[in-house]
Write an enzyme that holds these catalytic residues in place. Structure first.
Site, PDB file in Angstrom:
ATOM      1  N   LYS A  39       0.843  -1.189   0.000  1.00  0.00           N
ATOM      2  CA  LYS A  39       0.000   0.000   0.000  1.00  0.00           C
ATOM      3  C   LYS A  39       0.884   1.246   0.000  1.00  0.00           C
ATOM      4  CE  LYS A  39      -0.419   0.126   5.049  1.00  0.00           C
ATOM      5  NZ  LYS A  39      -1.329   0.175   6.196  1.00  0.00           N
ATOM      6  N   TYR A 284      14.161  30.804   4.688  1.00  0.00           N
ATOM      7  CA  TYR A 284      13.071  31.599   5.232  1.00  0.00           C
ATOM      8  C   TYR A 284      13.214  31.783   6.741  1.00  0.00           C
ATOM      9  CZ  TYR A 284      10.712  30.694   0.771  1.00  0.00           C
ATOM     10  OH  TYR A 284      10.388  30.622  -0.553  1.00  0.00           O
TER      11      TYR A 284
END
Length: 664
Positions: A39, A284
């Site tokens: 999965k 940032y």
């Protein structure tokens, strides 16, 4: 992937590692059937890169969560040799999911409610097929599945039906705490599952006979930790996801301990390199500023690719074999590395994720980001190309079996310890990864801080008695205060050789204690796998230490060898409870070696597979500890990388010294 624009950041999937992991898992599960859980695009590794190898390794059962995943998997299988022999199970669906396409393709469906079973029957009638379902029971996790009471009620109602459009081919559950060996919750779930299994078996042998499958009833509860652990969880089939990809589901057991090898490497490139002055901010928020002129390397890859932003200011990458810090905030597409004086150039390969030796491991990234290794690999984004590669030729690859593994070249870690507090952090980190039976061979020049390290290690282990330089006692035993291991502190400096060391008889205490042997290189190797810890003060002292190890300093060979047991304090020592270099007033006494606060270099060398695997965890603990210390001071947060107090390079080097989920 676009053929005309391959991604700069690439996930390399090692097919040989996958095959090795399948073999290692099979060696541990015995006769049980392996169901490969693929999965989440094979836990981020890519179906196209994983399924062919796993299928070729003989796996014929696959599990995924959703119908969409099952359909994608079916397409891959249909193009592969023996793909038509594979069986696909999925279990996550609701009343908006049309189960008809699933049953038409022969998928098996996990059902958790009476409504889900009714929808499977309806789809079987519409498609003219016989549905094959696995009943899922909630044995204690609290997620999907019939409760035992609900299952009994459901079976009572189902017994009134004589239709045979659906076969009950499996009974499944999922474990909550299988990654905690011996956890009582696991044993409670085992008991509940056994009771429910009995109820269902009686039903299928009696009133529910029309729903019984000719091949009998499959049972499965085990995920990776359940399959590879020692709790003997029920089921004739195991659902293995994480460990299929070479990662350990246990905190205290490494992938190498399990015979596994990480299948994914995340590799990028240096986009630009530039000189920056002292005080230069990075990324940032300018949360990082350089303390001196340095060089910034810009690396492709950011949180849009799955690199976790919470690891900002903590993470490292490997360039030209050296670990270098990621500084400032990780951005959406890129991150900045402080290259310092490393010979980094534009175009250099950058290992963002490796196996702990080639580059930072998934466990390290999990520590840095405050998450688990499962998430680190699964979150790798779709714009990262997955590329299947043949495994490099590695004669040091462990043999995937319980019986043992082939010897690897020693792994070396070099740390810079800037003072006493950092030495305490380092020793505490070692204390978090050592176990009863471990051996540390402690060497270094006189006054380097060997006993100081041992005092802090003893404090971390919480053992009894004062730890002091064993000048008059060759070996001293420190029993634990609680349930953890004790400590054996030995000094081989005055011994004449390995024969005299063997005469100490330390073997009797090894299984229950952590053994630290000062000046033990060339003697303590007889104790087996060990971690060599060398502490050096400076270049001149390092040369003196080499001279001592080479025999330039005479050793006293006529000292009586004896073991002293703690409980009462030895003459001149502190009473039990004062220990680890603490005076009676609870204040630190001067170090018996290296009382100053100058820098030390610590070289760790792993001898044996167990220690090789645990050096990765040790690095992660050190990084997390350094980060925690840094966040206590907001000003330091903005001026330096938190790992600056415990700087390290991780390299796989031969030594010249001969002594030297998966779950639904």
């Amino acid at each position: 992937m676009h053929a005309e624009a391959p991604s700069t950041l690439r996930a390399q999937i090692d097919a040989d590692a996958l095959a090795q992991n399948v073999a290692a898992i099979r060696a541990r599960i015995g006769e049980r059937t392996l169901m490969a859980i693929v999965k989440g695009d094979a836990y981020g590794h890519g179906l196209a890169q994983v399924v062919p190898t796993v299928l070729a390794a003989g796996v014929r059962r696959f599990g995924v969560a959703t119908l969409a995943e099952a359909l994608d998997l079916h397409e891959h299988l249909s193009r592969l040799p023996c793909g038509d022999e594979a069986t696909v199970l999925f279990w996550l669906h609701d009343d908006t999911t049309d189960l008809g396409p699933a049953l038409a393709r022969g998928f098996e469906v996990g059902v958790s409610t009476a409504d889900g079973f009714a929808r499977a029957r309806d789809a079987a009638r519409r498609t003219g097929t016989t549905g094959r379902v696995h009943l899922k029971v909630d044995t204690g996790l609290g997620r999907g599945g019939f409760t035992p009471a609900q299952l009994r009620e459901f079976l009572g109602e189902l017994g009134d039906s004589d239709a045979a459009d659906v076969q009950i081919v499996g009974l499944m559950s999922h474990l909550a705490n299988a990654d905690l060996p011996g956890d009582p919750a696991t044993h409670q779930q085992k008991d509940v599952f056994a009771a429910v299994h009995g109820v269902l078996a009686d039903f299928l042998a009696g009133p529910g006979r029309p729903f019984a499958a000719p091949g009998g009833l499959m049972t499965h509860t085990a995920n990776s930790p359940g399959a590879l652990g020692d709790d003997d969880v029920p089921g004739d089939t195991v659902r293995v996801g994480l460990s299929l990809y070479g990662l350990s589901p246990f905190e205290q057991t490494s992938a190498q301990d399990l015979g596994l090898r990480p299948a994914m490497s995340l590799v990028s490139r240096v986009l630009t390199v530039k000189d920056v002055p002292a005080g230069q901010g990075a990324s940032y928020g300018l949360t990082y500023r350089t303390e001196k002129p340095t060089r910034f390397a810009l690396v492709a890859g950011g949180y849009a690719d799955g690199i976790p932003r919470p690891a900002s200011g903590r993470a490292e990458v490997t360039i030209r074999g050296r670990r270098l810090p990621v500084v400032g905030r990780i951005a959406m597409d890129q991150m900045i590395v402080d290259a310092g004086d490393a010979p980094v150039q534009t175009g250099d390969a950058v290992t963002v994720l490796g196996d702990g030796v080639t580059g930072p491991s998934a466990e390290e990234w999990g520590e840095w980001a405050g998450t688990i290794n499962y998430e680190i690999v699964t979150r790798i984004g779709p714009r990262v190309d997955r590329v299947a590669i043949p495994a490099p030729s590695r004669e040091d690859t462990p043999v995937p079996s319980r019986e043992g593994s082939r010897e690897r070249e020693p792994l070396s870690v070099t740390l810079t310890i800037p003072g006493r507090a950092a030495m305490a952090d380092f020793a505490e980190a070692v204390g978090r990864v050592v176990r009863a039976g471990d051996v540390l061979v402690l060497t270094g020049n006189l006054g380097a801080g060997k006993t100081t390290f041992t005092q802090f290690l003893a404090r971390s282990l919480d053992v009894r008695g004062r730890v002091s330089s064993p000048t008059f006692v060759i070996a001293r035993e420190h029993p634990p205060r609680g349930s953890g291991p004790g400590l054996i502190h030995a000094d081989a400096y005055r011994l004449g050789g390995a024969d005299e060391f063997d005469d100490l008889g330390l073997d009797a205490w090894l299984d229950e204690s952590v053994t630290v042997v000062e000046w033990g290189r060339g003697m303590a190797e007889t104790l087996g796998d060990h971690l060599d810890v060398e502490i050096l003060r400076d270049a001149e002292a390092a040369r003196d230490a080499d001279a001592v190890r080479d025999g330039a300093t005479p050793r006293v060979a006529d000292t009586t060898c004896r073991m002293e047991h703690e409980g009462e304090a030895p003459e001149g020592g502190a009473a039990d409870g004062a220990g680890y270099g603490y005076g009676s007033g609870g204040h630190d006494e001067p170090d018996e070696d290296g009382s100053d606060d100058e820098f030390r270099t610590v070289i760790l060398t792993a001898h044996g597979e167990a220690w090789t695997g645990r050096l990765t965890k040790l690095r992660a603990h050190l990084s997390a500890r350094a980060d925690s210390s840094a966040t206590d001071d907001s000003s330091s947060d903005r001026t330096s990388h938190p790992n600056s107090d415990l700087r390290s390079d991780l390299t796989s080097t031969p030594t010249s010294d001969p002594s030297t989920e998966e779950a639904p």
